[in-house]
Motif scaffolding. Structure first.
Motif, PDB file in Angstrom:
ATOM      1  N   TYR A 181      -7.538   9.931  -5.388  1.00 19.14           N
ATOM      2  CA  TYR A 181      -7.091   8.968  -4.380  1.00 19.14           C
ATOM      3  C   TYR A 181      -5.567   8.940  -4.359  1.00 19.14           C
ATOM      4  O   TYR A 181      -4.945   8.004  -4.881  1.00 19.14           O
ATOM      5  N   PRO A 182      -4.919   9.943  -3.771  1.00 16.71           N
ATOM      6  CA  PRO A 182      -3.453   9.922  -3.713  1.00 16.71           C
ATOM      7  C   PRO A 182      -2.962   8.766  -2.846  1.00 16.71           C
ATOM      8  O   PRO A 182      -3.679   8.267  -1.971  1.00 16.71           O
ATOM      9  N   PHE A 183      -1.733   8.350  -3.111  1.00 12.39           N
ATOM     10  CA  PHE A 183      -1.134   7.292  -2.303  1.00 12.39           C
ATOM     11  C   PHE A 183      -0.937   7.792  -0.867  1.00 12.39           C
ATOM     12  O   PHE A 183      -0.599   8.955  -0.639  1.00 12.39           O
ATOM     13  N   ASN A 184      -1.161   6.911   0.075  1.00  9.45           N
ATOM     14  CA  ASN A 184      -1.021   7.236   1.490  1.00  9.45           C
ATOM     15  C   ASN A 184       0.460   7.452   1.815  1.00  9.45           C
ATOM     16  O   ASN A 184       1.237   6.513   1.854  1.00  9.45           O
ATOM     17  N   GLU A 185       0.826   8.698   2.061  1.00  9.95           N
ATOM     18  CA  GLU A 185       2.232   9.035   2.253  1.00  9.95           C
ATOM     19  C   GLU A 185       2.760   8.641   3.622  1.00  9.95           C
ATOM     20  O   GLU A 185       3.970   8.643   3.848  1.00  9.95           O
ATOM     21  N   ASP A 186       1.874   8.309   4.540  1.00 10.02           N
ATOM     22  CA  ASP A 186       2.290   7.908   5.884  1.00 10.02           C
ATOM     23  C   ASP A 186       2.387   6.394   6.035  1.00 10.02           C
ATOM     24  O   ASP A 186       2.823   5.902   7.087  1.00 10.02           O
ATOM     25  N   HIS A 190       1.757  -1.479   2.010  1.00  7.42           N
ATOM     26  CA  HIS A 190       0.375  -1.688   1.537  1.00  7.42           C
ATOM     27  C   HIS A 190      -0.277  -0.434   0.970  1.00  7.42           C
ATOM     28  O   HIS A 190      -1.496  -0.391   0.800  1.00  7.42           O
ATOM     29  N   GLU A 191       0.524   0.582   0.640  1.00  7.66           N
ATOM     30  CA  GLU A 191      -0.073   1.782   0.050  1.00  7.66           C
ATOM     31  C   GLU A 191      -0.677   1.481  -1.314  1.00  7.66           C
ATOM     32  O   GLU A 191      -1.660   2.112  -1.727  1.00  7.66           O
ATOM     33  N   ASP A 192      -0.117   0.485  -2.046  1.00  7.58           N
ATOM     34  CA  ASP A 192      -0.679   0.110  -3.345  1.00  7.58           C
ATOM     35  C   ASP A 192      -1.999  -0.621  -3.155  1.00  7.58           C
ATOM     36  O   ASP A 192      -2.954  -0.408  -3.904  1.00  7.58           O
ATOM     37  N   TRP A 193      -2.098  -1.483  -2.139  1.00  9.43           N
ATOM     38  CA  TRP A 193      -3.366  -2.142  -1.829  1.00  9.43           C
ATOM     39  C   TRP A 193      -4.443  -1.098  -1.541  1.00  9.43           C
ATOM     40  O   TRP A 193      -5.554  -1.167  -2.063  1.00  9.43           O
ATOM     41  N   GLU A 194      -4.076  -0.138  -0.701  1.00 13.26           N
ATOM     42  CA  GLU A 194      -5.044   0.877  -0.283  1.00 13.26           C
ATOM     43  C   GLU A 194      -5.527   1.699  -1.480  1.00 13.26           C
ATOM     44  O   GLU A 194      -6.722   1.975  -1.612  1.00 13.26           O
TER      45      GLU A 194
END
Length: 314
Positions: A181-186, A190-194
Motif C-alpha cells: 500500500y504505497p502512499f498516494n503520490e498524487d 490525507h495521504e496518511d489517512w488513506e
C-alpha cells in the motif's frame, strides 16, 4: 514487562531489523537533528534512509559528517511530493520493518524500544505501531497526541476518526505493508489517512502508551491544514467504503464540517446533512456539533482547547 528510566525494554531474543525513512527537502539543521535522534535509539535501527526530493550535495555532505555507516542518503527525482519521496526510500529499505520520521521532527531515544515492547505485550506479531507525540505549540504550550493511549489493538479507522489521530513520525509497520500500500503520490493531503485505511484492513493499530516523538508547530500552523472542504469531501466519497458508519458520522461532524465553516461555504451543508441522515447520524447532538464551527470561530475554539488542556497535558 521491564522498565528502565521510563523506557520499556524489548525482551525478545530476536532483534527486529528496522529501516528508518526520512523524506526531506531543503531543511538542513532539522534533518541532521532528526537523523541524530534515530541514531540515538536504544533499539538500534539497521539503517537510516534520508531521501531528498531532488539532488542536494550540501545535505549529502552534512549527513556524511555524522560518520555513521548506517546512514544512506538517496536523491529522488524532484516531485514536490513527500509521499513520492517517502515511497522512494521505502523501495530501498532493507529492514523487515519501516519507521517513518518527518525531517523537522525528532524521536525520543526509547521510541523503537517502547513500540516493540508494546507489540510484544499485545500478543500480536505484526501490527501498525504508533505512539504519543509531544506537540510544542507556537505559544509555548505542549500537549500529547493521541491522549490516553493504552497499548490495546484498535482498528485503524477507529484510530483515525475516533478523536485521537496518529502522526506520520510515529508510524512503524512491516515493510511489506508499506510496499503493498504505497502512499498516494498524487494526493494533496490525507495521504496518511488513506494509507492507514488501506493497510488497516490487514493489520491492527497499536499505540504505545509512551511519548515517542516531538513536533514543533510554527506560528499560525495547525495539526492539519484548515479549509479545503471540496478536496476532503471528494476524498471521503472515494474512500467511503473503507469507513464504517460510526466513523463516517465522526468525520462528517468533525473535519468535514470544520473545513466547510473555514471555507465559508454554507452550501456544503446540502451535502453533509443528507450524508449524515444516510448514516443514521442526524441526532440533536450531531446537529449541535455541525452548528458550532459556524457559530464560533476556529481561533476561539483553539483558545478554549488550549485553556482546557494546558494544566493536564504539559
Amino acid at each position: 514487562m521491564m522498565q528502565l528510566a521510563g523506557v520499556h525494554v524489548y525482551s525478545s531474543l530476536t532483534r527486529p531489523a528496522i529501516s528508518a525513512v526520512i523524506p526531506s527537502y531543503r531543511r538542513y539543521n532539522e534533518v541532521v537533528r532528526a537523523t541524530r535522534s534515530v541514531l540515538a535509539q536504544t533499539l538500534a535501527p539497521l539503517e537510516v534512509i534520508v531521501v531528498n526530493d531532488g539532488p542536494d550535495g550540501r545535505k549529502a555532505r552534512l549527513l556524511a559528517e555524522l560518520g555513521d555507516e548506517r546512514i544512506r542518503f538517496l536523491e529522488a527525482v524532484r516531485r514536490g511530493s513527500a509521499s513520492a519521496t517517502r515511497n522512494h526510500g521505502i523501495r530501498y529499505a532493507r529492514g523487515d520493518w519501516v519507521a517513518l520520521l518527518d525531517d523537522d521532527d525528532v524521536w525520543l531515544p526509547g521510541k523503537l524500544e517502547a513500540q516493540f515492547s508494546t507489540l510484544e505485550g499485545s500478543g500480536h506479531t505484526e501490527a501498525i505501531l504508533a505512539g504519543q507525540e509531544r506537540v510544542h505549540l507556537s505559544n509555548g504550550r505542549t500537549h500529547l497526541r493521541p491522549p490516553g493511549a493504552d497499548g490495546e489493538p484498535v482498528a485503524a479507522v477507529k484510530m483515525l476518526f475516533g478523536g485521537r489521530g496518529v502522526h506520520t513520525s510515529a508510524l512503524l509497520a512491516p515493510t511489506s505493508a508499506f510496499r503493498r500500500y504505497p502512499f498516494n503520490e498524487d494526493a494533496e493531503r490525507h495521504e496518511d489517512w488513506e494509507w492507514l485505511l488501506q493497510a488497516g484492513r490487514e493489520l491492527p493499530v497499536i499505540v504505545a502508551p509512551d511519548v515517542v516523538c516531538e513536533r514543533w508547530m510554527r506560528p499560525g500552523e495547525g495539526l492539519s491544514r484548515p479549509g479545503g472542504f471540496d478536496y476532503t469531501w471528494n476524498w471521503y466519497l472515494r474512500n467511503r467504503a473503507l469507513i464504517d458508519t460510526h466513523s463516517r458520522v465522526r468525520l462528517i461532524c468533525g473535519p468535514l464540517t470544520r473545513k466547510a465553516a473555514f471555507d465559508r461555504t454554507p452550501s456544503a451543508l446540502l451535502r453533509l446533512l443528507p450524508e449524515l441522515r444516510r448514516n443514521e447520524g442526524l441526532s440533536p447532538s450531531n446537529i449541535v456539533r455541525i452548528s458550532v464551527p459556524w457559530l464560533i470561530s476556529s481561533k476561539l475554539r483553539e483558545f478554549a482547547r488550549n485553556r482546557l488542556t494546558r494544566d493536564t497535558q504539559q
